[in-house]
Write a protein that holds these residues in place. Structure first.
Motif, PDB file in Angstrom:
ATOM      1  N   ALA A 187     -56.839   2.687 -18.090  1.00  0.00           N
ATOM      2  CA  ALA A 187     -55.532   2.645 -17.433  1.00  0.00           C
ATOM      3  C   ALA A 187     -54.447   2.726 -18.486  1.00  0.00           C
ATOM      4  N   SER A 188     -53.484   3.608 -18.260  1.00  0.00           N
ATOM      5  CA  SER A 188     -52.328   3.657 -19.154  1.00  0.00           C
ATOM      6  C   SER A 188     -51.251   2.725 -18.604  1.00  0.00           C
ATOM      7  N   PRO A 189     -50.567   1.990 -19.470  1.00  0.00           N
ATOM      8  CA  PRO A 189     -49.588   0.992 -19.019  1.00  0.00           C
ATOM      9  C   PRO A 189     -48.390   1.613 -18.309  1.00  0.00           C
ATOM     10  N   ASP A 190     -47.775   0.813 -17.463  1.00  0.00           N
ATOM     11  CA  ASP A 190     -46.546   1.213 -16.779  1.00  0.00           C
ATOM     12  C   ASP A 190     -45.370   0.838 -17.677  1.00  0.00           C
ATOM     13  N   ARG A 247     -51.202   5.532 -15.163  1.00  0.00           N
ATOM     14  CA  ARG A 247     -52.157   6.496 -14.623  1.00  0.00           C
ATOM     15  C   ARG A 247     -53.593   6.021 -14.847  1.00  0.00           C
ATOM     16  N   ALA A 248     -54.481   6.486 -13.968  1.00  0.00           N
ATOM     17  CA  ALA A 248     -55.916   6.307 -14.164  1.00  0.00           C
ATOM     18  C   ALA A 248     -56.356   7.304 -15.224  1.00  0.00           C
ATOM     19  N   GLY A 298     -57.330  13.095 -19.456  1.00  0.00           N
ATOM     20  CA  GLY A 298     -56.753  13.473 -18.184  1.00  0.00           C
ATOM     21  C   GLY A 298     -56.231  12.218 -17.524  1.00  0.00           C
ATOM     22  N   GLY A 299     -55.020  12.277 -16.970  1.00  0.00           N
ATOM     23  CA  GLY A 299     -54.414  11.110 -16.335  1.00  0.00           C
ATOM     24  C   GLY A 299     -54.038  11.407 -14.901  1.00  0.00           C
ATOM     25  N   ARG A 300     -54.518  10.578 -13.962  1.00  0.00           N
ATOM     26  CA  ARG A 300     -54.232  10.783 -12.543  1.00  0.00           C
ATOM     27  C   ARG A 300     -53.238   9.754 -12.043  1.00  0.00           C
ATOM     28  N   TYR A 303     -51.709  15.170 -11.727  1.00  0.00           N
ATOM     29  CA  TYR A 303     -52.546  15.118 -12.929  1.00  0.00           C
ATOM     30  C   TYR A 303     -51.743  15.552 -14.159  1.00  0.00           C
ATOM     31  N   ILE A 304     -51.958  14.871 -15.263  1.00  0.00           N
ATOM     32  CA  ILE A 304     -51.433  15.281 -16.561  1.00  0.00           C
ATOM     33  C   ILE A 304     -52.611  15.353 -17.523  1.00  0.00           C
TER      34      ILE A 304
END
Length: 221
Positions: A125-128, A168-169, A184-186, A198-199
């Motif tokens: 998980a990428s932080p908010d 993102r996931a 890949g980030g969803r 998606y990024i």
């Protein structure tokens, strides 16, 4: 006979046109024209430069490659980017098991992913936030320029840098040698309308999207 034949690893075919000539230590594909020496083969199949391919083969048989006279600065630079990617993947995975990352962990769970699957693929998980990864990597001794080259951060119009992936996931992309080469980030459901669903990591010195396939490291065998 004296030669070996099989399906070419460099293009799709149903009839084997890939030929290995043991007497000359060479190969040639009569379908796509790929051919050369063992070093050429390793360069193509592993996406390495010449010196990296030589070292790859030497390591397999326990030989020491002399480095004198060779400028390995680009190889060291690529290694640095791979280190950043691996540390980033570890950061994302660990962050997901904090209270702030629970939302994304719950998302994976809602998609019926088991803890074993999450661990197997190194999901995270990428932080908010704008710079949590940036600050973490700085503490590890990496520079902003190195992070920009790895595309884990990007530079805004005001010249300031911030995290490329936010809230993102995260799915790390791993090559055949086990290196983390990209991500890949969803976006979470409900946030898709706010931006891109998606990024993906842009092209970097270690990642070319058109030349890599997600989870190929597991699918190869």
């Amino acid at each position: 006979g004296n030669n070996y034949f099989g399906l070419c690893p460099f293009h799709n075919e149903k009839t084997g046109s890939f030929t290995v000539f043991p007497q000359t230590n060479s190969y040639y594909c009569f379908g796509c024209g790929a051919g050369g020496s063992p070093i050429t083969f390793v360069r193509q199949i592993e996406n390495l430069d010449f010196f990296e391919a030589v070292k790859f083969l030497a390591d397999r048989v326990g030989m020491q490659v002399p480095a004198e006279g060779y400028n390995d600065s680009f190889s060291r630079f690529k290694k640095r980017i791979l280190e950043i990617n691996r540390e980033t993947a570890r950061f994302y995975h660990n962050y997901m098991f904090t209270p702030d990352g629970k939302e994304i962990l719950d998302y994976f769970t809602s998609r019926k992913l088991t803890p074993a699957t999450i661990k197997h693929f190194g999901l995270g998980a990428s932080p908010d936030g704008w710079d949590k990864l940036l600050r973490h990597l700085k503490q590890k001794g990496y520079t902003e320029e190195e992070m920009l080259q790895a595309n884990v951060i990007i530079k805004g119009r005001n010249g300031r840098c911030y995290d490329n992936f936010r809230h993102r996931a995260m799915f790390p992309i791993i090559d055949l040698r086990g290196n983390v080469i990209g991500f890949g980030g969803r976006a979470l459901p409900g946030e898709d309308e706010k931006g891109r669903k998606y990024i993906n990591t842009a092209d970097t010195p270690v990642f070319k999207k058109s030349q890599n396939l997600y989870a190929l490291n597991f699918a190869k065998s």
